[in-house]
Design a protein around this motif. Structure first.
Motif, PDB file in Angstrom:
ATOM      1  N   ALA A 156       8.835  -2.635  10.953  1.00 53.37           N
ATOM      2  CA  ALA A 156       7.707  -3.561  10.813  1.00 53.37           C
ATOM      3  C   ALA A 156       6.469  -2.912  11.415  1.00 53.37           C
ATOM      4  O   ALA A 156       6.553  -2.215  12.431  1.00 53.37           O
ATOM      5  N   THR A 157       5.335  -3.132  10.776  1.00 51.11           N
ATOM      6  CA  THR A 157       4.060  -2.617  11.269  1.00 51.11           C
ATOM      7  C   THR A 157       3.038  -3.746  11.322  1.00 51.11           C
ATOM      8  O   THR A 157       3.109  -4.692  10.532  1.00 51.11           O
TER       9      THR A 157
ATOM     10  N   GLY B  22      -2.302   4.684   7.085  1.00 51.06           N
ATOM     11  CA  GLY B  22      -2.184   6.038   7.598  1.00 51.06           C
ATOM     12  C   GLY B  22      -2.382   6.170   9.088  1.00 51.06           C
ATOM     13  O   GLY B  22      -2.124   7.236   9.653  1.00 51.06           O
ATOM     14  N   GLU B  23      -2.839   5.113   9.760  1.00 49.78           N
ATOM     15  CA  GLU B  23      -3.065   5.204  11.203  1.00 49.78           C
ATOM     16  C   GLU B  23      -1.793   5.508  11.991  1.00 49.78           C
ATOM     17  O   GLU B  23      -1.862   6.032  13.098  1.00 49.78           O
ATOM     18  N   VAL B  24      -0.648   5.207  11.432  1.00 52.00           N
ATOM     19  CA  VAL B  24       0.623   5.423  12.125  1.00 52.00           C
ATOM     20  C   VAL B  24       0.987   6.910  12.250  1.00 52.00           C
ATOM     21  O   VAL B  24       1.806   7.284  13.090  1.00 52.00           O
ATOM     22  N   ARG B  25       0.341   7.744  11.435  1.00 52.16           N
ATOM     23  CA  ARG B  25       0.624   9.183  11.490  1.00 52.16           C
ATOM     24  C   ARG B  25       0.441   9.707  12.911  1.00 52.16           C
ATOM     25  O   ARG B  25      -0.455   9.289  13.623  1.00 52.16           O
ATOM     26  N   ASN B  26       1.281  10.645  13.301  1.00 53.56           N
ATOM     27  CA  ASN B  26       1.231  11.279  14.622  1.00 53.56           C
ATOM     28  C   ASN B  26       1.457  10.308  15.780  1.00 53.56           C
ATOM     29  O   ASN B  26       1.033  10.569  16.899  1.00 53.56           O
TER      30      ASN B  26
ATOM     31  N   ARG C   4       0.835  -1.196   0.000  1.00 49.72           N
ATOM     32  CA  ARG C   4       0.000   0.000   0.000  1.00 49.72           C
ATOM     33  C   ARG C   4       0.874   1.252   0.000  1.00 49.72           C
ATOM     34  O   ARG C   4       1.634   1.475   0.926  1.00 49.72           O
ATOM     35  N   LYS C   5       0.738   2.062  -1.047  1.00 49.95           N
ATOM     36  CA  LYS C   5       1.409   3.357  -1.043  1.00 49.95           C
ATOM     37  C   LYS C   5       0.813   4.165   0.099  1.00 49.95           C
ATOM     38  O   LYS C   5      -0.407   4.220   0.261  1.00 49.95           O
ATOM     39  N   SER C   6       1.671   4.753   0.895  1.00 53.21           N
ATOM     40  CA  SER C   6       1.265   5.476   2.103  1.00 53.21           C
ATOM     41  C   SER C   6       0.618   4.558   3.136  1.00 53.21           C
ATOM     42  O   SER C   6      -0.140   5.009   3.983  1.00 53.21           O
ATOM     43  N   GLY C   7       0.947   3.267   3.050  1.00 55.56           N
ATOM     44  CA  GLY C   7       0.575   2.353   4.121  1.00 55.56           C
ATOM     45  C   GLY C   7       1.447   2.675   5.330  1.00 55.56           C
ATOM     46  O   GLY C   7       2.371   3.493   5.258  1.00 55.56           O
TER      47      GLY C   7
END
Length: 179
Positions: A119-120, A161-165, A13-16
């Protein structure tokens, strides 16, 4: 001293989440004056290793004609390799695994590298990401002169995107800055 940093983002995913952490690592490494390239593995044509050993008998040339020849040259030239993947059934995803397996053609030329791992996973426990990290470490164990420099655990993030912030974003940036 400036280093050549190659980030291999296995995220499909781009921006995953793992891809975003790669971007933060890259931002920090660039700000520190390093030469950085990120390859989104899913956007490259990389076939799986067929174990035919054509490479063994033909000077490291692979029988498969795809993007891997260019990528392996970049891996050989890099000082730093960043391996990043979302957790898929407690391991790395197929895209990054295919790339790693294809290095067999010239794996002895990939040496003296600093390694960082990202890793996520949806699961928030670091232990749930450890098998994925161990898979990456397994590859580094085969690289002569490999030195592990850092690990970024991005647990607790499922939707892109959940990783943002999150603290993981800050850690990725700081780790990149410290290259």
């Amino acid at each position: 001293m400036s280093k050549k940093v190659l980030i291999l983002s296995g995220s499909p995913r781009k921006s995953g989440n793992s891809d975003l952490l790669c971007d933060q690592f890259m931002k920090g490494a660039l700000e520190s004056g390093n030469e950085v390239e990120k390859i989104r593995v899913a956007e490259k044509k990389i076939g799986y290793c067929r174990a035919c050993y054509y490479c063994r008998d033909n000077g490291g040339k692979c029988v498969i004609k795809d993007d891997m020849a260019e990528i392996i040259e970049k891996m050989i030239a890099a000082d730093v390799l960043v391996l990043a993947s979302p957790v898929y059934f407690y391991s790395i995803d197929a895209q990054l695994k295919a790339l790693i397996d294809r290095t067999v053609a010239r794996w002895t030329e990939i040496r003296d590298k600093e390694f960082y791992y990202i890793a996520t996973a949806a699961d928030s426990e670091d232990e749930s990401l450890e098998r994925t990290i161990e898979c990456m470490r397994g590859y580094a164990d085969c690289v002569e002169g490999a030195v592990e420099k850092g690990v970024i655990y991005g647990g607790g993030f499922y939707e892109a995107g959940e990783v943002r912030n999150s603290p993981a974003m800050t850690k990725a940036y700081e780790m990149g800055k410290g290259v």
